[in-house]
Design an enzyme around this catalytic site. Sequence first.
Site, PDB file in Angstrom:
ATOM      1  N   GLU A   1      -1.031  -0.152  -3.404  1.00 54.59           N
ATOM      2  CA  GLU A   1       0.285  -0.753  -3.197  1.00 54.59           C
ATOM      3  C   GLU A   1       0.857  -0.398  -1.835  1.00 54.59           C
ATOM      4  O   GLU A   1       1.419  -1.258  -1.142  1.00 54.59           O
ATOM      5  CB  GLU A   1       1.262  -0.294  -4.294  1.00 54.59           C
ATOM      6  CG  GLU A   1       0.850  -0.656  -5.705  1.00 54.59           C
ATOM      7  CD  GLU A   1       0.065   0.431  -6.433  1.00 54.59           C
ATOM      8  OE1 GLU A   1       0.205   0.510  -7.659  1.00 54.59           O
ATOM      9  OE2 GLU A   1      -0.682   1.194  -5.781  1.00 54.59           O
TER      10      GLU A   1
ATOM     11  N   CYS B   1       4.404   5.021  -6.191  1.00 56.05           N
ATOM     12  CA  CYS B   1       4.346   3.606  -5.835  1.00 56.05           C
ATOM     13  C   CYS B   1       5.463   2.810  -6.518  1.00 56.05           C
ATOM     14  O   CYS B   1       6.057   1.915  -5.913  1.00 56.05           O
ATOM     15  CB  CYS B   1       2.983   3.026  -6.183  1.00 56.05           C
ATOM     16  SG  CYS B   1       1.661   3.674  -5.140  1.00 56.05           S
TER      17      CYS B   1
ATOM     18  N   CYS C   1       1.818   4.184 -10.011  1.00 60.22           N
ATOM     19  CA  CYS C   1       2.201   5.584 -10.251  1.00 60.22           C
ATOM     20  C   CYS C   1       3.680   5.753  -9.908  1.00 60.22           C
ATOM     21  O   CYS C   1       4.325   4.839  -9.380  1.00 60.22           O
ATOM     22  CB  CYS C   1       1.331   6.522  -9.404  1.00 60.22           C
ATOM     23  SG  CYS C   1       1.706   6.464  -7.639  1.00 60.22           S
TER      24      CYS C   1
ATOM     25  N   HIS D   1      -2.464   4.697  -1.590  1.00 60.23           N
ATOM     26  CA  HIS D   1      -2.710   3.890  -2.774  1.00 60.23           C
ATOM     27  C   HIS D   1      -2.691   2.409  -2.372  1.00 60.23           C
ATOM     28  O   HIS D   1      -2.118   2.044  -1.349  1.00 60.23           O
ATOM     29  CB  HIS D   1      -1.643   4.148  -3.830  1.00 60.23           C
ATOM     30  CG  HIS D   1      -1.723   5.515  -4.433  1.00 60.23           C
ATOM     31  ND1 HIS D   1      -1.039   5.853  -5.570  1.00 60.23           N
ATOM     32  CD2 HIS D   1      -2.402   6.635  -4.058  1.00 60.23           C
ATOM     33  CE1 HIS D   1      -1.292   7.118  -5.880  1.00 60.23           C
ATOM     34  NE2 HIS D   1      -2.114   7.607  -4.968  1.00 60.23           N
TER      35      HIS D   1
END
Length: 183
Positions: free
Chosen positions: A59, A97, A94, A57
């Site tokens: 991040e 993260c 999410c 992801h």
Amino acid sequence: MESAIDEHNIFMAEAMTMAEEALAAGEVPVGCVFVRGNTIIAKARNRTNELRNATRHAELEAIDEILSDLALTAPGSRGYPLSNTILYVTVEPCIMCASALRQMGIKEVFFGCFNDRFGGCGGVIGVNDRLEHPFHPPYEAIGGFAREDAILILRRFYVTENSNAPTPKSKANRVLKTEILPR
């Protein structure tokens, strides 16, 4: 106060640029920038399809960039390398993260739209501040910055065919919805 809003909008625009890059690469269009002292120290986009790794992801991509350069870890952070760092991300982090950000001691998070399926900063569960943790401090997460743009870019992605899906669903009849209801 207005200068703070302008500052947030500038950094969120940079995160949106990363989301556009993700969209162009066939990724779920999420982008982020990490800011320290009004300077972007890392920026990234989703790369899950490209790397065939569901954990890549935006991040986590940016955190890896920060951790690979010792000069970017927060001096005097006492084990929290992001303690004086702010994250701007197009979609609410999410749960995975949000937890990683808490483990890293992020100072604050500003995001575009809520993640109603997997949100870790209140959209589904408040990993950022509602769950107890024996060591890591909570962080504030504030949504709504460039919300409409964040929603529209996600919609642009989800009306297209996903060539990376095992059995792509035909989306020939889907229409891009541009009306955005208030949360």
